[in-house]
Design a protein around this motif. Sequence first.
Motif, mmCIF file in Angstrom:
data_model
loop_
_atom_site.group_PDB
_atom_site.id
_atom_site.type_symbol
_atom_site.label_atom_id
_atom_site.label_comp_id
_atom_site.label_asym_id
_atom_site.label_seq_id
_atom_site.Cartn_x
_atom_site.Cartn_y
_atom_site.Cartn_z
ATOM 1 N N LEU A 49 0.859 -1.186 0.000
ATOM 2 C CA LEU A 49 0.000 0.000 0.000
ATOM 3 C C LEU A 49 0.893 1.232 0.000
ATOM 4 O O LEU A 49 1.716 1.406 0.900
ATOM 5 C CB LEU A 49 -0.924 -0.002 1.217
ATOM 6 C CG LEU A 49 -1.991 1.096 1.269
ATOM 7 C CD1 LEU A 49 -3.205 0.620 2.057
ATOM 8 C CD2 LEU A 49 -1.471 2.402 1.862
ATOM 9 N N LYS A 50 0.732 2.075 -1.012
ATOM 10 C CA LYS A 50 1.502 3.313 -1.114
ATOM 11 C C LYS A 50 0.605 4.483 -0.755
ATOM 12 O O LYS A 50 -0.379 4.754 -1.448
ATOM 13 C CB LYS A 50 2.080 3.491 -2.516
ATOM 14 C CG LYS A 50 2.877 4.796 -2.674
ATOM 15 C CD LYS A 50 3.545 4.881 -4.014
ATOM 16 C CE LYS A 50 4.223 6.231 -4.218
ATOM 17 N NZ LYS A 50 5.199 6.551 -3.158
ATOM 18 N N HIS A 51 0.957 5.169 0.334
ATOM 19 C CA HIS A 51 0.217 6.350 0.784
ATOM 20 C C HIS A 51 1.188 7.522 0.859
ATOM 21 O O HIS A 51 2.163 7.474 1.609
ATOM 22 C CB HIS A 51 -0.416 6.093 2.156
ATOM 23 C CG HIS A 51 -1.052 7.302 2.760
ATOM 24 N ND1 HIS A 51 -0.529 7.954 3.845
ATOM 25 C CD2 HIS A 51 -2.171 7.988 2.408
ATOM 26 C CE1 HIS A 51 -1.295 8.988 4.165
ATOM 27 N NE2 HIS A 51 -2.296 9.032 3.307
ATOM 28 N N THR A 52 0.966 8.539 0.069
ATOM 29 C CA THR A 52 1.897 9.661 -0.109
ATOM 30 C C THR A 52 3.296 9.090 -0.371
ATOM 31 O O THR A 52 3.500 8.422 -1.375
ATOM 32 C CB THR A 52 1.871 10.621 1.105
ATOM 33 O OG1 THR A 52 2.298 9.941 2.298
ATOM 34 C CG2 THR A 52 0.471 11.188 1.313
ATOM 35 N N THR A 89 5.320 3.451 1.845
ATOM 36 C CA THR A 89 4.862 2.181 1.290
ATOM 37 C C THR A 89 4.990 1.106 2.352
ATOM 38 O O THR A 89 6.066 0.920 2.934
ATOM 39 C CB THR A 89 5.678 1.783 0.043
ATOM 40 O OG1 THR A 89 5.567 2.821 -0.948
ATOM 41 C CG2 THR A 89 5.169 0.478 -0.547
ATOM 42 N N LEU A 104 -3.957 8.641 7.976
ATOM 43 C CA LEU A 104 -4.833 8.836 6.827
ATOM 44 C C LEU A 104 -5.928 9.840 7.150
ATOM 45 O O LEU A 104 -6.561 9.770 8.209
ATOM 46 C CB LEU A 104 -5.493 7.514 6.431
ATOM 47 C CG LEU A 104 -4.569 6.350 6.075
ATOM 48 C CD1 LEU A 104 -5.265 5.039 6.326
ATOM 49 C CD2 LEU A 104 -4.141 6.446 4.628
ATOM 50 N N THR A 121 -4.032 13.173 1.007
ATOM 51 C CA THR A 121 -3.703 12.263 2.112
ATOM 52 C C THR A 121 -4.832 11.289 2.427
ATOM 53 O O THR A 121 -4.715 10.492 3.348
ATOM 54 C CB THR A 121 -3.341 13.061 3.378
ATOM 55 O OG1 THR A 121 -4.417 13.958 3.687
ATOM 56 C CG2 THR A 121 -2.074 13.871 3.150
ATOM 57 N N SER A 161 -5.994 9.331 -0.137
ATOM 58 C CA SER A 161 -5.947 8.370 -1.241
ATOM 59 C C SER A 161 -4.707 7.498 -1.142
ATOM 60 O O SER A 161 -3.738 7.851 -0.470
ATOM 61 C CB SER A 161 -5.957 9.110 -2.585
ATOM 62 O OG SER A 161 -4.846 9.981 -2.684
ATOM 63 N N PHE A 162 -4.752 6.370 -1.822
ATOM 64 C CA PHE A 162 -3.615 5.449 -1.809
ATOM 65 C C PHE A 162 -3.662 4.551 -3.035
ATOM 66 O O PHE A 162 -4.666 4.519 -3.764
ATOM 67 C CB PHE A 162 -3.621 4.595 -0.529
ATOM 68 C CG PHE A 162 -4.846 3.724 -0.372
ATOM 69 C CD1 PHE A 162 -4.920 2.470 -0.953
ATOM 70 C CD2 PHE A 162 -5.935 4.175 0.378
ATOM 71 C CE1 PHE A 162 -6.041 1.674 -0.822
ATOM 72 C CE2 PHE A 162 -7.071 3.377 0.522
ATOM 73 C CZ PHE A 162 -7.121 2.124 -0.077
#
Length: 440
Positions: free
Chosen positions: A343-346, A349, A393, A402, A404-405
């Motif tokens: 999962l990549k958030h901003t 990862t 999140l 922030t 979305s992912f």
Amino acid sequence: MTTTTHELTATSLLRFATAGSVDDGKSTLVGRLLHDSKSVLADQLEAVEHASRRRGQDAPDLALLTDGLRAEREQGITIDVAYRYFATTRRRFILADTPGHVQYTRNMVTGASTAELAVVLVDARNGVVEQTRRHAAVAALLRVPHVVLAVNKMDLVDYAEDVFARIADEFTGYAASLGVTDIIAIPISALAGDNVVEPSAHMDWYPGPTLLEHLETVPVGSDPSDEPARFPVQYVIRPQTAEHPDYRGYAGQLASGVLRTGDPVTVLPSGHTTTVAGIDVLGVETDIAWAPQSITVRLTDDIDISRGDLIAAGPTPVPTKDIEATVCHLNERALKAGDKVLLKHTTRTVRALVKDVAYQLDIDTLEQHTGATELNVNEIGRITLRTAEPLALDAYADNRRTGSFLLIDPADGSTLTAGMVGEAFDGALTAPAAQEEDWV
């Protein structure tokens, strides 16, 4: 130092996306917009004229200005998202021309994900069709702030006002039911140029703006001072030079809000608090920065901070390992409960597990198919995830950056799914609780 709201808001740039059913004339509309706004270079127009003559057409086919792939030119349809950059004296634009086919829904999600306005095109002869409702639903799902209904091919219905009014009323009612409130309908003929850049001489009954006039004047961007500051750390700078032996800066792009020297901030997910000691923009020290500037932040305390951490001011999200989100699946490989993903958030990862596929959403009727066990390509649904590390999140409705992912295949690095944290349409859709898993 004082900074006005006008200086903080990026009103000079509009990102917008176009969407429409096949053969509604979307590529022609985009071509007309570029051509009539004098945004086409001479060699580009010459290439289009040459290609049009080879196809037996007397006049330039303006659709070829956007259908840049060879397959698109051969089939006469838009396949990929075509990005175009142009400007007028009043504003700069980034245009994402998205495909109309149902099987390219994922491409529209990609193109509209950063858009502040969506132009939904319909054929005046056909009115609102299934794909029109689909595009309105995707725009609502992605929280696109402004929607324009462009009723095209008015020349083929004798520029009839009642035809336009009926279509506008039907679409506006449907979009409003999805939570879209800022809607304007404009009658146009992309082929003839009516109401695209210049007002139409055939529709004096229409008192509103042309499409370009609306694009130039629609309010865009929120006041960053009204948003909590969110700064994902991309890189830690430690030059260790004789001139700056103790310099430690955190570089990245300010995702939202405003940061000032002296602001109290929280580093997430650790929860450590400190204050902003200084801000550098392009190597020059300043006392204020606002989204979406790329900056380097210096803090008063020596805290263990690395890439992927979030420096936040104002109300801060509570880091969590459990995520409920609405997602659009982008990959040919289905997404199933039990899948192990990244999962990549901003800039962060982490490993994650798909705990549950709560439902698959029928984007045309908004019906939730709770019996779904997987999501296939282009399908939108609700899932729950468990991450190996806590993430800070925001709800997507509050912050599109922030909130979305992406889900990534750990085997080959391909993108699987685009996700939006929180509810889908103004809290109308909910997901059931999921079972705990041991993998993460």
